[in-house]
Enzyme design. Structure first.
Site, PDB file in Angstrom:
ATOM      1  N   LYS A   1      60.482  32.014  11.497  1.00  0.00           N
ATOM      2  CA  LYS A   1      61.392  33.028  12.038  1.00  0.00           C
ATOM      3  C   LYS A   1      61.063  33.298  13.503  1.00  0.00           C
ATOM      4  O   LYS A   1      61.946  33.396  14.354  1.00  0.00           O
ATOM      5  CB  LYS A   1      61.284  34.322  11.216  1.00  0.00           C
ATOM      6  CG  LYS A   1      61.982  34.222   9.870  1.00  0.00           C
ATOM      7  CD  LYS A   1      61.646  35.360   8.921  1.00  0.00           C
ATOM      8  CE  LYS A   1      62.278  35.103   7.554  1.00  0.00           C
ATOM      9  NZ  LYS A   1      61.911  36.092   6.538  1.00  0.00           N
TER      10      LYS A   1
ATOM     11  N   GLN B   1      58.444  41.471   5.716  1.00  0.00           N
ATOM     12  CA  GLN B   1      58.442  40.219   4.950  1.00  0.00           C
ATOM     13  C   GLN B   1      58.113  40.504   3.485  1.00  0.00           C
ATOM     14  O   GLN B   1      57.091  41.108   3.180  1.00  0.00           O
ATOM     15  CB  GLN B   1      57.433  39.240   5.573  1.00  0.00           C
ATOM     16  CG  GLN B   1      57.395  37.878   4.917  1.00  0.00           C
ATOM     17  CD  GLN B   1      58.698  37.087   5.050  1.00  0.00           C
ATOM     18  OE1 GLN B   1      59.323  37.071   6.101  1.00  0.00           O
ATOM     19  NE2 GLN B   1      59.111  36.444   3.980  1.00  0.00           N
TER      20      GLN B   1
ATOM     21  N   ASP C   1      67.483  42.954   7.602  1.00  0.00           N
ATOM     22  CA  ASP C   1      67.539  42.347   6.266  1.00  0.00           C
ATOM     23  C   ASP C   1      68.681  42.950   5.445  1.00  0.00           C
ATOM     24  O   ASP C   1      68.976  42.476   4.347  1.00  0.00           O
ATOM     25  CB  ASP C   1      66.208  42.596   5.521  1.00  0.00           C
ATOM     26  CG  ASP C   1      65.451  41.293   5.281  1.00  0.00           C
ATOM     27  OD1 ASP C   1      66.038  40.216   5.529  1.00  0.00           O
ATOM     28  OD2 ASP C   1      64.291  41.360   4.849  1.00  0.00           O
TER      29      ASP C   1
END
Ligand code: NDP
Length: 288
Positions: A60, A104, A127
């Site tokens: 990422k 994460q 997200d």
């Protein structure tokens, strides 16, 4: 978009190349970033040493750098407390150079991941997992949409843009993928069936699908006989086999004999998840 066709004795399946589609979109995103006065900033919080998570975070951050997005990483030890992780989230919420925050997942078991996610400022929730963004998705209001389902929809629409009236079956009902995927397909006027571990006669349910999406975490579970000839098959699963190689939830070798179009693993949905993370970070920066 560039999708390759593979012929078998039975049919000609289009292989949906997520790497190529992701690269095309990432090039466009870099041009957008170049034109922005304030460069978007993404913060990634990683708790513990989960090897897969470490690779995802590295990828990422690499993709951010390539697109011109600034990134910051907060690494916390496996034993970090809820308060310590919350303090990192608060610091990034208050940091004007950071427009997107990603915790994460999974986090170590002793932490309450949902409580932590809900601490993220919804404007920075790249997200798309805060109640505000999930609510926006269900209501049909513009918000930040979870990355993997957003990417999967782009792949489906690289084959067929108008999905009106198609039967879509999603195997999996997680908040990270299955549920938001169902909302996205409903918004595209599909008739959506959400299957899960308690679904009866899953094979029969899947046979009705014009679009079949597997997000289970069971290697090669979906067989050729489950797939309606010509269906679009999206394989979200990432499973490590005994030989160390990755495979999806779909038995790819068999499935290409029945599917009209199919994503490989690796190289299908995975690259789109990162691409949509970049998209969401840019969108979050533009909105702030
Ligand atoms: P979860 O474990 O949260 O959800 C799995 C879902 O599959 C659950 O809804 C579960 O049902 C259902 N399920 C489990 N076993 C069966 C079965 N035998 N038959 C039918 N349904 C079943 O996983 P995620 O949604 O987070 O991820 C799914 C897969 O996708 C994983 O392999 C993950 O690694 C991968 N993934 C890939 C990403 C990418 O970028 N490519 C991103 C995110 C995930 P129930 O609810 O009843 O328990």
């Amino acid at each position: 978009m560039n999708n390759e066709k593979v012929s078998t004795n039975m049919t000609t399946a289009i292989i949906i190349d997520g790497k190529i589609i992701a690269a095309e979109i990432q090039n466009e995103l870099s041009l957008t970033v170049k034109k922005m006065k304030t460069k978007p900033g993404l913060a990634v919080i990683l708790v513990g040493e989960n090897p897969a998570s470490q690779i995802y975070v590295r990828n990422k951050i690499k993709a951010c750098e390539k697109a011109g997005i600034k990134s910051m990483e907060a690494r916390l030890p496996k034993k970090a407390t809820q308060e310590e992780v919350a303090a990192e989230i608060k610091a990034f919420n208050d940091n004007p150079d950071i427009h997107g925050i990603l915790l994460q997942l999974p986090v170590p078991r002793h932490l309450d991941s949902n409580a932590l996610i809900q601490m993220i400022n919804p404007k920075k929730d790249v997200d798309g997992l805060t109640f505000k963004n999930i609510g926006a998705l269900v209501t049909g209001i513009d918000g930040l949409v979870p990355c993997t389902p957003q990417g999967a929809l782009i792949l489906i629409q690289s084959i067929r843009y108008d999905l009106t009236g198609l039967n879509a079956v999603i195997i999996g009902r997680s908040i990270l993928f299955g549920k938001p995927m169902a909302q996205l397909l409903l918004a595209e006027n599909c008739t959506v069936t959400q299957a899960h571990s308690k679904t009866k006669d899953l094979e029969h349910v899947c046979q009705q699908a014009d679009i079949l999406i597997a997000a289970v975490g069971q290697p090669k579970m979906v067989k050729k006989s489950w797939i309606k000839p010509g269906a679009i098959v999206i394989d979200v699963g990432i499973n490590r086999q005994e030989d160390g190689k990755l495979c999806g939830d779909v038995d790819y070798k068999e499935a290409i004999e029945s599917a009209g179009a199919i994503t490989p693993v690796p190289g299908g949905v995975g690259p789109m998840t990162i691409t949509c993370l970049l998209k969401n970070t840019i969108k979050a920066a533009q909105n702030q």
